[in-house]
Design a protein around this motif. Sequence first.
Motif, mmCIF file in Angstrom:
data_model
loop_
_atom_site.group_PDB
_atom_site.id
_atom_site.type_symbol
_atom_site.label_atom_id
_atom_site.label_comp_id
_atom_site.label_asym_id
_atom_site.label_seq_id
_atom_site.Cartn_x
_atom_site.Cartn_y
_atom_site.Cartn_z
ATOM 1 N N ARG A 184 45.906 65.314 34.023
ATOM 2 C CA ARG A 184 47.143 65.213 34.772
ATOM 3 C C ARG A 184 48.000 63.213 34.078
ATOM 4 O O ARG A 184 48.054 62.753 35.231
ATOM 5 C CB ARG A 184 46.906 64.658 36.093
ATOM 6 N N MET A 185 48.445 63.978 32.723
ATOM 7 C CA MET A 185 48.677 63.015 32.352
ATOM 8 C C MET A 185 49.859 62.028 32.474
ATOM 9 O O MET A 185 50.412 62.009 32.220
ATOM 10 C CB MET A 185 49.106 63.597 30.526
ATOM 11 N N ASN A 186 50.816 62.729 33.491
ATOM 12 C CA ASN A 186 51.536 61.935 34.052
ATOM 13 C C ASN A 186 51.762 61.749 35.546
ATOM 14 O O ASN A 186 52.913 61.571 36.270
ATOM 15 C CB ASN A 186 53.035 63.316 34.182
ATOM 16 N N GLU A 187 50.968 60.881 35.567
ATOM 17 C CA GLU A 187 50.108 60.785 36.913
ATOM 18 C C GLU A 187 49.415 59.263 36.586
ATOM 19 O O GLU A 187 48.578 59.538 35.818
ATOM 20 C CB GLU A 187 49.562 61.523 38.168
ATOM 21 N N VAL A 188 49.175 58.419 37.650
ATOM 22 C CA VAL A 188 48.463 57.221 37.507
ATOM 23 C C VAL A 188 48.510 56.751 39.170
ATOM 24 O O VAL A 188 49.460 57.062 40.157
ATOM 25 C CB VAL A 188 49.239 55.891 37.302
ATOM 26 N N GLU A 189 46.817 56.916 40.061
ATOM 27 C CA GLU A 189 46.818 56.503 40.755
ATOM 28 C C GLU A 189 46.291 54.521 41.357
ATOM 29 O O GLU A 189 45.503 54.315 40.508
ATOM 30 C CB GLU A 189 45.996 57.219 41.924
ATOM 31 N N ILE A 190 47.233 53.914 42.031
ATOM 32 C CA ILE A 190 46.762 52.318 42.416
ATOM 33 C C ILE A 190 46.147 51.953 44.116
ATOM 34 O O ILE A 190 47.063 52.493 44.006
ATOM 35 C CB ILE A 190 48.121 51.339 41.820
ATOM 36 N N TYR A 191 44.924 51.543 44.204
ATOM 37 C CA TYR A 191 44.640 51.550 45.425
ATOM 38 C C TYR A 191 44.441 50.052 45.452
ATOM 39 O O TYR A 191 44.415 49.013 43.972
ATOM 40 C CB TYR A 191 43.126 51.923 45.411
ATOM 41 N N ARG A 192 45.557 49.219 46.306
ATOM 42 C CA ARG A 192 45.781 48.213 46.322
ATOM 43 C C ARG A 192 45.392 47.629 47.800
ATOM 44 O O ARG A 192 45.096 48.063 49.051
ATOM 45 C CB ARG A 192 47.319 47.410 46.867
ATOM 46 N N ALA A 193 44.713 46.742 47.477
ATOM 47 C CA ALA A 193 43.562 45.850 48.018
ATOM 48 C C ALA A 193 43.823 44.618 49.329
ATOM 49 O O ALA A 193 44.019 43.646 49.369
ATOM 50 C CB ALA A 193 41.699 45.358 48.121
ATOM 51 N N ASP A 194 44.967 45.453 50.022
ATOM 52 C CA ASP A 194 45.683 44.385 50.826
ATOM 53 C C ASP A 194 46.561 44.800 52.429
ATOM 54 O O ASP A 194 46.141 46.396 51.985
ATOM 55 C CB ASP A 194 47.240 43.668 50.070
ATOM 56 N N GLY A 195 47.182 44.052 53.213
ATOM 57 C CA GLY A 195 47.246 44.958 54.156
ATOM 58 C C GLY A 195 46.025 45.317 55.124
ATOM 59 O O GLY A 195 45.047 45.374 55.504
ATOM 60 N N ALA A 196 46.384 46.299 56.490
ATOM 61 C CA ALA A 196 45.396 46.677 56.971
ATOM 62 C C ALA A 196 44.508 47.507 56.636
ATOM 63 O O ALA A 196 45.717 47.916 55.492
ATOM 64 C CB ALA A 196 46.538 47.161 58.468
ATOM 65 N N ALA A 197 43.657 47.591 57.007
ATOM 66 C CA ALA A 197 42.993 48.454 56.756
ATOM 67 C C ALA A 197 43.153 50.259 56.526
ATOM 68 O O ALA A 197 43.000 50.843 55.952
ATOM 69 C CB ALA A 197 41.111 48.788 56.644
ATOM 70 N N SER A 198 43.740 50.416 57.523
ATOM 71 C CA SER A 198 44.284 51.618 58.515
ATOM 72 C C SER A 198 45.222 52.087 58.059
ATOM 73 O O SER A 198 45.451 53.001 57.355
ATOM 74 C CB SER A 198 44.822 50.896 59.904
ATOM 75 N N GLY A 199 46.319 51.395 56.926
ATOM 76 C CA GLY A 199 46.767 51.839 55.903
ATOM 77 C C GLY A 199 46.779 51.411 54.386
ATOM 78 O O GLY A 199 47.480 51.924 53.053
ATOM 79 N N GLN A 200 45.738 51.347 54.078
ATOM 80 C CA GLN A 200 45.231 51.640 52.688
ATOM 81 C C GLN A 200 44.796 52.984 51.966
ATOM 82 O O GLN A 200 44.630 53.401 52.894
ATOM 83 C CB GLN A 200 43.792 50.692 52.427
ATOM 84 N N GLY A 201 44.736 53.291 50.760
ATOM 85 C CA GLY A 201 45.232 54.466 50.272
ATOM 86 C C GLY A 201 45.695 53.900 48.804
ATOM 87 O O GLY A 201 46.124 53.662 48.473
ATOM 88 N N TYR A 202 44.821 55.470 48.498
ATOM 89 C CA TYR A 202 45.549 55.766 46.416
ATOM 90 C C TYR A 202 46.930 56.161 46.726
ATOM 91 O O TYR A 202 47.121 56.656 47.887
ATOM 92 C CB TYR A 202 45.112 56.679 45.861
ATOM 93 N N THR A 203 47.773 54.992 45.940
ATOM 94 C CA THR A 203 49.219 55.733 45.803
ATOM 95 C C THR A 203 49.504 56.124 44.544
ATOM 96 O O THR A 203 49.228 56.067 43.027
ATOM 97 C CB THR A 203 50.414 53.816 45.627
ATOM 98 N N ARG A 204 49.664 57.337 44.320
ATOM 99 C CA ARG A 204 49.767 58.175 43.033
ATOM 100 C C ARG A 204 51.244 58.223 43.068
ATOM 101 O O ARG A 204 52.730 58.320 43.558
ATOM 102 C CB ARG A 204 50.284 59.890 43.350
#
Length: 382
Positions: A284-304
């Motif tokens: 899936r060479m045109n995609e990167v996923e990033i997880y940022r450990a900031d903000g409320a835990a209820s809103g955390q997750g990987y961003t594509r």
Amino acid sequence: MSGADKQARSIGVGLIGTGYMGKCHALAWTSVRTVFGDVARPRLEFLCEVSEDLARERAQALGFARATADWRALIADPAVDVVSITTPNAFHPEMAIAALEAGKHVWCEKPMAPALADARAMRAAARASGRVAVLGYNYIQNPAFRHIEALIAQGAIGTPVQLRAEMDEDFMADAATRFSWKSAAPSGYGALDDFAVHPLSLIQRLFGRVERVFCDMAKPYATRPDDAGAPRAVETHDMANLLLRLEGGVQASLLVNRAAWGRKGRIALQIFGSKGSILYDQERMNEVEIYRADGAASGQGYTRILTGPAHEPYDAFLPAPGHGLGFNDLKVIECRELLRAIDGAPARVVTFDDGLEIERAVHAAARAFEAGRWEDVGALDG
């Protein structure tokens, strides 16, 4: 050299080998000036194959002016300024060294050579020649991977502490696949140097050289049928697992497999930092996923993140995001970087110096496998 001077200048190209990677090089030489208008115009001068008939056939198909079965004649030709070497691995050293000694620039497919001494000789020839000598590690050119570099440099995931990398394909997964040069000892160790060098080029780009390594290798099949259908002993290993310590202290693991059913072109990276993580998969060479450990835990997750014109040099190919680049596009980008290096401009390339660092890691891994212990890559300095 001004942009106008570069555009007015041309450069003569010689191609040795027209298999899968040879065709990739030919496509890149044909397309690079169309995609990037800031480089010299390639002239497809000379092509070499194993027979005169095949050479003429491929030259006509790929647009080269002349053909030969004598690679030394191609290298000696004064119209050839740069030589693409896309032959099986065992032929790289002699051809690359001869081309450099003849005053030609060299674009050689990876890996450098099955033997470390030959890789050292290639680097020495490059240094002595004063010519540009680069290796075909086109995955570092991906705009998605470039963005990963930028994210790490920006501190987007804090301090990187661990990297997990995998490379898998299934072109040797079938036990009935015929014995080929990839299963013969002269080609090298197997997946370790045929495959692992690609993710090692990405690891080197992100975190520098490998300092220590532990390795295990395996053969899923002890024999493969020869051309007559008789079993022939497999001399290389199609699977390898490595543990790595990188300069700067990052811990890493690398798993490679040429017999992994269902995997077609996978190079997967998981990079864990003190404040997040990054995921990438070459399938899936045109995609990167990033997880940022900031903000409320209820809103955390990987961003594509989907690559687009904001991620250079995607914009040279397409004006809109989401349409996607492919493998051959990365080769075009690599060709442009080679031409920039030849012009003396800053270039994103894997030089023979860089490549030797990768080869040293591979050979240290092979020593670790044989000895059953960790090996220091520095022990192979030279």
